[in-house]
Design an enzyme around this catalytic site. Structure first.
Site, PDB file in Angstrom:
ATOM      1  N   ASN A 148      39.849  39.808  31.991  1.00  0.00           N
ATOM      2  CA  ASN A 148      38.444  39.425  31.924  1.00  0.00           C
ATOM      3  C   ASN A 148      37.752  40.188  30.813  1.00  0.00           C
ATOM      4  O   ASN A 148      38.149  41.305  30.497  1.00  0.00           O
ATOM      5  CB  ASN A 148      37.751  39.731  33.259  1.00  0.00           C
ATOM      6  CG  ASN A 148      38.115  38.701  34.303  1.00  0.00           C
ATOM      7  OD1 ASN A 148      38.322  37.544  33.973  1.00  0.00           O
ATOM      8  ND2 ASN A 148      38.210  39.136  35.562  1.00  0.00           N
ATOM      9  N   CYS A 155      43.198  32.008  36.745  1.00  0.00           N
ATOM     10  CA  CYS A 155      42.331  32.753  37.640  1.00  0.00           C
ATOM     11  C   CYS A 155      42.436  32.138  39.026  1.00  0.00           C
ATOM     12  O   CYS A 155      42.520  30.925  39.177  1.00  0.00           O
ATOM     13  CB  CYS A 155      40.896  32.665  37.124  1.00  0.00           C
ATOM     14  SG  CYS A 155      39.709  33.444  38.207  1.00  0.00           S
ATOM     15  N   HIS A 156      42.408  32.988  40.046  1.00  0.00           N
ATOM     16  CA  HIS A 156      42.604  32.493  41.410  1.00  0.00           C
ATOM     17  C   HIS A 156      41.294  32.237  42.156  1.00  0.00           C
ATOM     18  O   HIS A 156      41.318  31.960  43.350  1.00  0.00           O
ATOM     19  CB  HIS A 156      43.490  33.466  42.191  1.00  0.00           C
ATOM     20  CG  HIS A 156      42.961  34.856  42.150  1.00  0.00           C
ATOM     21  ND1 HIS A 156      43.754  35.953  42.241  1.00  0.00           N
ATOM     22  CD2 HIS A 156      41.706  35.317  41.984  1.00  0.00           C
ATOM     23  CE1 HIS A 156      43.018  37.045  42.142  1.00  0.00           C
ATOM     24  NE2 HIS A 156      41.772  36.680  42.006  1.00  0.00           N
ATOM     25  N   HIS A 209      34.851  31.760  36.646  1.00  0.00           N
ATOM     26  CA  HIS A 209      33.981  32.462  37.604  1.00  0.00           C
ATOM     27  C   HIS A 209      32.670  31.739  37.868  1.00  0.00           C
ATOM     28  O   HIS A 209      31.836  32.230  38.629  1.00  0.00           O
ATOM     29  CB  HIS A 209      33.693  33.911  37.154  1.00  0.00           C
ATOM     30  CG  HIS A 209      34.902  34.796  37.207  1.00  0.00           C
ATOM     31  ND1 HIS A 209      34.935  36.042  36.641  1.00  0.00           N
ATOM     32  CD2 HIS A 209      36.123  34.604  37.760  1.00  0.00           C
ATOM     33  CE1 HIS A 209      36.135  36.585  36.843  1.00  0.00           C
ATOM     34  NE2 HIS A 209      36.864  35.722  37.520  1.00  0.00           N
TER      35      HIS A 209
END
Lengths: 467, 467, 467, 467
Positions: free
Chosen positions: B157, B179-180, B216
């Site tokens: 990130n 990304c999870h 995000h």
């Protein structure tokens, strides 16, 4: 209409908002002074009496010895009859009254949100848009049905959203929006030439500029005079007057009443973003986060003042008094020219001479890093029966970011207004930079209060949500 | 590499940040459990000792009886030697140390700006980007020169800006970011099915979603399970748990340590904007105006807490202790699977089976109303030697507006970081929604303080401006 | 350079192909007659002796009493020394010799493919492009390294591909291509006004046109004179002269030697496609299927003739003889003005006055239904240091289809030329409309024969395939 | 419809062209074999008797012991009643009769223009489009009014133009076009694996391909099997069978009657253009200049034959005879599966399982170098209530050029058909590659003759021009 020896006669101009208390008189004298064209102006206004009075003033102007063109003035009973067969349509209306504008401008002060104008963006501009868009929806439908080929010139604010509504409702419309804010900054640069270089009396048209942006938030990405780049000089100018502001002689033409503006906001934006912001400081400040408008004092420190709506109401009285004098002949029409370009654009569209000037039309790539179709302000080439935007190029860095935010807000405002979608409206209202530090629930209360203040002017879709 | 009977051997994986204290161990067990491929992992880290320790852990994992694939682990002396001839490159680094992150997260509190994570957007994310982008510039140049055809998987990130840097510096790179966060929201919907419908144990992969957004700050514009639209159910779910929040069983996989998150922000965003925000609330809140982060108390009211960097420092100690146990054998590797998809993506790119999942790659029209080339997160089809984005469609109303603002900030952040342009950096920093109510001069002081806090990690271009 | 009282001095102009046997002399007299600017012209040519002779002619012109500007002429030893510090670069070269052009034009006759010019499209234009593109690659690299900020004016054919090469090799170049073909059609419309309406001596600049297309295949989608639409009149004009063709007085300026052209092709294209094709018929016919060029007789029936290369060789002798006379003073320079606009464009770019005219530059949306980046010809606004394309709008129906075909062929020709890709070159060669009825194997044999005819002028990449 | 345990019941499918003599029977057995869904098929046909007969056949199929789903079959009186409330619409009609097709295919032979199919492009495809587009205009309007949310599956040719018409007339339609030509080439690659590598019985679905193009002129830009790139093998395959052609075992499913096709055209296109053309040679040849279709002999040399319409008439008799046998029970329905994917797509859209396959839908950027909105064929992800195109990337070199030419022709054909614009139609007709060597006046005569041959099927706008 007929063409004869570089002159067009038999033109039909529909003037929506023809009862205008001021702007119309400038236009009437402008066209009286233009030898290239002649015809009929059809005044239409929901205040018919005001239209009648302007008809009489128009006739007076036509009869003046200074008039080289003799236009006929009539009053139309309906939008339809004004439009039928019109070659040009002018739209210049006041959406609702100054009472609604009072709410637009002053209600947000409860949250510490101060507005210098309140007619374009910010909470005031948003609310004004919400009531204006349905009016323009009606006008667009009437133009589609009665004058689909006419050229339509809008002067009403919020400019971008008025023009956007016209295109959204009738995509084939040939509409554009005119605004003189850019001229003011060209004049500032001319004044700078006089102040720093001793070059006097440069007409603003000789200040060559590349215009980018949206109405009231326009920027010059380049500026030159006789081949010379004006940016280095402007940097010097900003440095010299950054603290004090710069005041040139007052321009006393009522149409361009700038109130007190010392260009400090403009100078500051140049330092922060690198290009020349090209509108009055009162407008520019409203597009930004609340850096220049934290309070009336902050505004004063930055060299401009907030225009209270009470002043507008007072000013209206003065204009009505002037109207009475124009009507009874105790005041003669002012033949010095309004400085507006409307009649020149008409001439160019009639083929009487090409013209490159700034205009508000849908983005067809003239600003490639703003969304296609958004109403943007750039230079365009006006020619016979055509307005062709001139490629203005991508906007720089954060100027693009600041502008794009408003462009998307305008897109969402239009959608919310046409569909009476409260949630979309509310979240758009809160996405304005002026409200960037406001809490959601505070914002929601303000929103509801402002909706109620103009509810009688809103469509049924809103009324039923607020009963 | 060689293909034989649905199995690929001889793979070369370069792991940049190979000294990772945690994430690497999950990856190592994931690939040990995947029978489809085998080869060598080259660990590279500026902390060579950490890489050596992970080599030893990797060898232990390979030697476990549970391992069906037996990878070799080596330590590389240089970026170049790790990359030369690599088929895949994994990038998972910590830019600088938790000391710099301490400034990222906590310095803005002086202005009343609280951050729950501080690694993506907001003042913290911005500052982290400023020091990370030059690191990724170096990595991109090395990949261009030593492994131009390799597939590059980034986990670092700020995700969007790391991937953007790779493409900006080496446009032909084949990089993507994983990304999870999206998985977590799929799991929430599965938990909802259990809670409201009694349908238990639905694997997250069976929750069909259309993903739109940026890392995000991703959104589901649709979600379904076995042909049934989940939106009506989610509305009911939001209503039921709006006030209390929803807590499912703790997921104890260390990689997915969600801290306390009750999804109240997610529920609120659904009410305000109409789609399902699909990341942890701690991330989501940071992309919005300071509605959820006015103070630590506000965050708690919304059902999440701020992660102090002191906690991260403490947590690091715990992970170092775990590393010691893994090394001396007092703790066995955890073979339950990390839940990450990295190794599956590798498999799909090797042609071992198609896969549709969310990924961060340049916008090629998959989100037509975000700028071309911006790093966006949508579903994509992973196939042999290809990642093909799936058309996700335009983003709705203000979701687009909120996202576009960050996209343009990221564009300007990248430019400012690559050119060490302080004025562009500062105005971009201030254009973040978290700072929407902050005055320019306050913001500027904060900016300078935060730059100085990480100055030793910044390029010379910054240092000379701050001497 | 220095600006003083609307006048620029100290300009440096690099003239590549400065040994020009004709075109240069017109340019030299044009700038001698332009009071707005003065400076140095650096002549560079691979035929140094020719450049020296032109230097002498240039000095003679500067010394004439008619000259109001007195330019200095020098000869440069190398591309680099010509370019270093140049403000403007003019490129006007003959790629190879008339011997290669002989193959271009006449070799395809073996397959019944006749060409009237053979320098733009068709088999001849293709082959010319193949040898010219590497030359422009070299020029572009030199400009990048020695004069990256200079404005570059190209006059060489194939125009579109020469300009495309410059931008491909050095994307930040500020290049544009000028061509007078459009002027010829403006003059035809002026002649039409005289013939049908008795309006005499209308200067071509007063014929207002919207230009769309690619060089030598340009179209007017609108045309007007003093506000009047010229399309109805043109329809009448076509009807009257469809069978006989229309002949106005000969224009005897050598630069505009139109040969015999009666505009029948132009009239026919108007009937078929609805807009006014705006180039000489000899050029237009070459962009179409072999309708007008089946045989020399067909061409004659359509009122134009094929220009044999033997004529060009003869004409060159005449020009060399004229050069000798200009040098020894037995002939005086022709000060009537060339009719070209090059020097006016220079002036506009220097800020000496805005100008709207047609120009060849990359498509930035001015023609939205042709590919972005393709070199298109439309109007543009020339201003101080800027060429801004004017939005010309989408091309109509099959005019778009015909044009797009050539645009894609040009894209593929450029790629094939830069990479010496024979298969791409061959399939592109065969995709030209002139070869639309030719069998693949016949076409391939012709291709190989034509490659061999110019092999000495091609890069090594071609030579090794043809050894 | 209702969802229960992975099964959907109560589906309503409108089948336009429900009197189909063949295709319908395959569909009926496919859905009878699919346990996932059940409901009603409403057969609508202008030949009501044919629809009644298919109703009876459908009922027979439903009653067969092999049927795991039991659909109801009804006959609708009108388009409206078939559509009202439909979940899916299937369109599979024969535009006019084989008499009109006889003109389509054979009339151009007078000019030496031979067509192998004549239903897609070329003079035959063009004429077929001209009469089909008004039919689809009517269907689109009915869908807009009676089933606006239905998914619409088209099987009618010319595929691209049928689908384009649906979207042009009703932009919110959810239509797509299905075609099995791509499957044939996947099968060819599977046969290649058997032939060259000894890998037998690979199902076509395991041949992974990236599809680009337009219907019947589709290309694979990549192809792989179990992670292995098939391009090197295909090159070898082409070399081995270039001269002889390749014949695998006959596929005797009547729906996939390939006639004799030896793939020599496909091999030749690979050599010329570098990618794998992915349709039957009979279709591919028609998109090219007349290289493969100079004469029936040329076609035979290239290993395919021209399908005479007399054969189709004969074949129809055979199918009518089969219908009689199916009706009277002397022939049992064929339950081996048609190999078509229509029912699988229905299932995917119902949420019964994701699916990636090729489909014809508007270009939303999946092929970035073809025009936005054109109907293109690429892979797409089929999911619950969504078809999301997968980014297929730009088309290469001249493959793009060849395809774009047809795309623009289709755009102009659609416009001409909807407006009955003869001049646009004629110039578009002549812009087809098959007519690239034909003279304008010859082409015009052919055009008029072919229009007259189908005049009774054309709208009034055409009839009045041909009286």
């Amino acid at each position: 209409m007929q063409y004869k020896q570089d002159r067009v006669t038999g033109l039909r101009v529909a003037y929506i908002g023809g009862g205008s208390r001021g702007w119309a008189w400038g236009f009437m004298t402008d066209i009286a002074l233009d030898a290239g064209m002649e015809g009929e102006v059809r005044l239409y206004d929901i205040d018919r009496d005001a239209a009648e009075k302007n008809r009489a003033i128009g006739e007076r102007i036509s009869a003046c010895p200074q008039a080289v063109a003799h236009w006929r003035y009539t009053v139309s009973d309906s939008l339809q009859s004004a439009l039928a067969g019109a070659d040009f349509v002018i739209i210049s209306i006041l959406p609702a009254t100054f009472d609604e504008m009072e709410s637009d401008v002053h209600a947000p002060e409860a949250l510490g949100v101060y507005q210098s104008v309140g007619d374009t963006v910010g909470p005031g501009g948003f609310m004004r848009a919400l009531r204006t868009i349905p009016m323009f929806e009606e006008i667009a439908l009437a133009i589609r049905d009665y004058a689909p080929k006419a050229w339509v010139i809008n002067y009403t604010n919020p400019m971008s959203l008025c023009v956007a509504t016209l295109y959204r409702v009738f995509p084939d419309i040939r509409a554009f929006g005119c605004c003189h804010e850019v001229f003011g900054t060209q004049k500032l640069l001319a004044a700078m030439l006089a102040d720093l270089e001793g070059i006097k009396n440069v007409p603003r048209q000789k200040i060559n500029v590349n215009v980018q942006g949206i109405n009231h938030f326009t920027w010059f990405s380049s500026a030159s005079y006789e081949g010379g780049d004006l940016f280095p000089l402007y940097r010097e100018f900003c440095d010299r007057y950054y603290e004090t502001g710069f005041l040139k002689d007052k321009d006393d033409n009522w149409m361009n009443n700038f109130f007190a503006c010392s260009h400090r906001v403009k100078f500051d934006l140049f330092r922060k973003y690198g290009n020349i912001a090209a509108a009055g400081d009162r407008h520019l400040a409203e597009f930004m986060p609340p850096w220049y408008l934290k309070s009336p004092e902050t505004a004063r420190e930055w060299g401009f003042s907030l225009t209270p709506v009470s002043w507008r109401k007072q000013d209206l009285k003065a204009r009505l008094a002037r109207r009475a004098r124009l009507l009874d002949g105790t005041e003669a029409p002012d033949f010095r020219g309004s400085g507006e370009e409307g009649h020149l654009m008409l001439g160019a569209l009639l083929g009487l001479g090409d013209m490159v000037t700034n205009v508000n039309i849908p983005n067809r790539g003239q600003i490639p890093n703003l969304p296609e179709g958004a109403i943007v302000e750039t230079n365009a080439l006006f020619r016979r029966d055509a307005i062709q935007p001139v490629y203005a190029g991508p906007m720089d860095g954060n100027i693009q970011a600041l502008t794009a935010r408003h462009v998307l807000n305008q897109k969402n405002t239009l959608q919310a207004a046409l569909t009476c979608d409260r949630q979309l409206a509310l979240t758009t209202f809160l996405n304005d930079p002026q409200l960037g530090g406001v809490d959601y629930s505070d914002g929601e209360r303000l929103f509801d209060r402002m909706i109620r203040a103009q509810l009688s002017w809103l469509p049924e879709g809103w009324k039923k949500q607020y009963r």
